[in-house]
Every structure is written in C-alpha cells, then in structure tokens.
Design a protein around this motif. Structure first.
Motif, PDB file in Angstrom:
ATOM      1  N   THR A   1     -49.766  14.314 -28.130  1.00 40.26           N
ATOM      2  CA  THR A   1     -49.923  12.882 -28.380  1.00 40.26           C
ATOM      3  C   THR A   1     -49.706  12.552 -29.857  1.00 40.26           C
ATOM      4  N   ASP A   2     -49.421  11.278 -30.115  1.00 42.83           N
ATOM      5  CA  ASP A   2     -49.289  10.756 -31.485  1.00 42.83           C
ATOM      6  C   ASP A   2     -48.246  11.515 -32.303  1.00 42.83           C
TER       7      ASP A   2
ATOM      8  N   GLU B   1     -44.982  10.459 -32.397  1.00 43.08           N
ATOM      9  CA  GLU B   1     -43.910   9.549 -32.786  1.00 43.08           C
ATOM     10  C   GLU B   1     -43.822   9.461 -34.308  1.00 43.08           C
ATOM     11  N   GLY B   2     -42.623   9.616 -34.841  1.00 47.54           N
ATOM     12  CA  GLY B   2     -42.408   9.558 -36.283  1.00 47.54           C
ATOM     13  C   GLY B   2     -42.481  10.906 -36.969  1.00 47.54           C
TER      14      GLY B   2
ATOM     15  N   ILE C   1     -39.028  12.467 -33.901  1.00 46.03           N
ATOM     16  CA  ILE C   1     -39.476  12.031 -32.580  1.00 46.03           C
ATOM     17  C   ILE C   1     -39.642  10.517 -32.584  1.00 46.03           C
ATOM     18  N   LEU C   2     -38.948   9.853 -31.655  1.00 45.97           N
ATOM     19  CA  LEU C   2     -39.004   8.399 -31.555  1.00 45.97           C
ATOM     20  C   LEU C   2     -39.978   7.925 -30.484  1.00 45.97           C
ATOM     21  N   GLU C   3     -39.989   8.622 -29.350  1.00 40.66           N
ATOM     22  CA  GLU C   3     -40.754   8.132 -28.199  1.00 40.66           C
ATOM     23  C   GLU C   3     -41.119   9.291 -27.284  1.00 40.66           C
ATOM     24  N   LYS C   4     -42.328   9.250 -26.775  1.00 44.61           N
ATOM     25  CA  LYS C   4     -42.730  10.224 -25.768  1.00 44.61           C
ATOM     26  C   LYS C   4     -42.340   9.700 -24.398  1.00 44.61           C
TER      27      LYS C   4
ATOM     28  N   PHE D   1     -39.429  14.209 -25.109  1.00 41.84           N
ATOM     29  CA  PHE D   1     -39.396  13.175 -26.131  1.00 41.84           C
ATOM     30  C   PHE D   1     -37.953  12.736 -26.401  1.00 41.84           C
TER      31      PHE D   1
ATOM     32  N   CYS E   1     -35.416  11.665 -29.358  1.00 42.24           N
ATOM     33  CA  CYS E   1     -35.341  11.952 -30.792  1.00 42.24           C
ATOM     34  C   CYS E   1     -34.059  11.399 -31.396  1.00 42.24           C
TER      35      CYS E   1
ATOM     36  N   ARG F   1     -28.725  10.112 -30.385  1.00 43.87           N
ATOM     37  CA  ARG F   1     -30.000  10.354 -29.720  1.00 43.87           C
ATOM     38  C   ARG F   1     -29.939  11.692 -28.991  1.00 43.87           C
TER      39      ARG F   1
END
Length: 269
Positions: A9-10, A12-13, A35-38, A64, A66, A77
C-alpha cells in the motif's frame, strides 16, 4: 489462509530501481520506474499450521501501472508486478529477528517470470515484451528481513481487453475477423509451450484501429506437458464461440442474435 489484507500500500509516487541484466538473450539496462497507480493485490497470508502443512511461505503479489523515471520516456507506460514474502499470520508485530527466521533460503519458482523469460528467448511477438526484472532480499525494516522480493516489469501494449458483450454485438463478418486474428496469434503463442491457468476475453488485448492483438496474463502460466494443436475449444475458452445448449451470460442489453450461426457440432459463431 487469508487474502483480505493488503500489504503493498501507499506506493504511488515511489521509485523502483532495476539493475542492468546482461545474460544473453536478456539484455536490460539499469532503469528506474515510478509507480503511478495500484491495480490490484492478491495476498496469501498463512498460519503456522499452513506452513507446517507445506503450503507456504506466506506471500503477496501486487500489480501496478508505472512510467519510466527518465524524462525522454516519460509518456511511456508499463506494468509492474511485485511478489513479496510475508510474515506468518500473527507474527507481523514480532521482533525483526523472529520474522527474519521465516525467510526462505531462495525465492519460490516464479511462474510469471519463467514464462516471460521463455517468451523473450523465443522472441515471441504476440505477448507483451519483458522490460526488466529484479530479485532481492528484504531489508531489516521490511516485513520478513532476508525474505524474497521479485519485481517484474513488462510493456503496456496498445489496446484493451476484449469486451465480450461488445464482441457478440458485432456483425458476423467482424466477429470472424477477430476470431481469425485470435487463431493466428494464439497458434504462435502455443509454440512457446505455455498455457494460461484461466483463459478468457480479459487475456486478449485488442487494439481496434490497427487490429493488433496480444495474449497477456501470465501470473499463473504453466508449460505444456506435451505439444498442443489448435482446436475450436480454444475459441470457446476465450469466449469467442458459445455452446448452443449452455450459452453464457452477456452483460447489459442482449445483442441482436439474427446473424448468430450454429454449426453441426453445437457451437454458436
């Protein structure tokens, strides 16, 4: 066995750094992804009893979206999968030394990485390209110090998963064109000696403007025990034909069935 808890978790970024790989035919440069989004996570949290029954180790796998950290490739991407060993259920807050004692000597055989390595060796062009991979041990401040972490990075190809409801609303000629493309692609895929544990339209990535198609989804990909040949059942496994006696459910408004064709074997095309 509990899969409801999420661990990755957490992120992103955050950045994931890959070392260069130079083991022919693998030649990946050192690179960094952001990492942009899970997109999802499947955890396999096991108890001491599960471990004693040799069901372990506990682990989790997260997917994820990326992008490269380099500015020149900023618009590209890719997908990233992280496999990570977890502490045995109930030991998550124990001292690091206790959790470190659970670390396996070597990471479990990774089905997805094995498949991607084979596809790369065979220069298979109907699957996404492997862009890099990394295997390391967890640090002292991570869940299982000394436990395994595996990172797999692959390209995000143009297109989307095939929409089955939309497919069955197309005219017969258009459906046949997609089936013909699928047969061409899947026949090449089978030559690599692998099969997907669960087929389905989500594993078909189709770009409508170009007509390009790829097979994806190798988290649970297994090598064939013996060579395979093409059969119409492959269409069925991926939703491209139906059984007349057991038609599957199509979401939303039912399509117009006027040009659906049933053959002598009971397949609906």
């Amino acid at each position: 066995m509990d899969s409801s808890i999420k661990y990755l978790t957490d992120l992103e970024g955050t950045q994931v750094k890959f070392d260069a790989v130079a083991e022919p035919p693998f030649n990946f440069p050192a690179q960094t992804s952001i990492i942009l989004e899970k997109l999802g996570e499947d955890s396999n949290r096991l108890t001491k009893e599960d471990i004693a029954a040799e069901l372990g180790p506990s682990d989790t796998a997260g997917k994820f979206l990326c992008q490269p950290a380099s500015e020149e490739d900023h618009n590209r991407r890719a997908f990233l999968r992280i496999y990570q060993q977890l502490p045995i259920a109930g030991t998550e807050t124990k001292k690091a030394a206790i959790r470190a004692s659970q670390a396996v000597d070597s990471p479990p055989d990774n089905l997805e990485l094995n498949a991607f390595r084979v596809f790369t060796k065979l220069d298979c062009d109907v699957v996404p390209r492997l862009l890099g991979y990394q295997q390391r041990q967890q640090d002292h401040d991570e869940g299982v110090p000394g436990g395994h972490i595996t990172y797999i990075l692959w390209e995000k190809i143009p297109g989307d998963s095939l929409d089955l409801t939309e497919f069955w609303r197309l005219p017969f000629a258009d459906r046949q064109a997609i089936r013909n493309k699928f047969r061409q692609v899947y026949t090449k895929f089978m030559l690599c000696g692998y099969m997907l544990c669960m087929g389905g339209p989500s594993k078909i990535i189709y770009e409508k403007p170009s007509g390009q198609m790829h097979i994806c989804g190798f988290k649970r990909a297994f090598p064939f025990d013996e060579p395979q040949t093409w059969g119409d059942t492959h269409y069925y496994q991926y939703g491209l034909i139906q059984r007349s006696k057991f038609p599957f459910y199509l979401e939303e408004k039912p399509p117009n069935k006027a040009d659906w064709i049933e053959d002598v074997n009971g397949w609906i095309w």
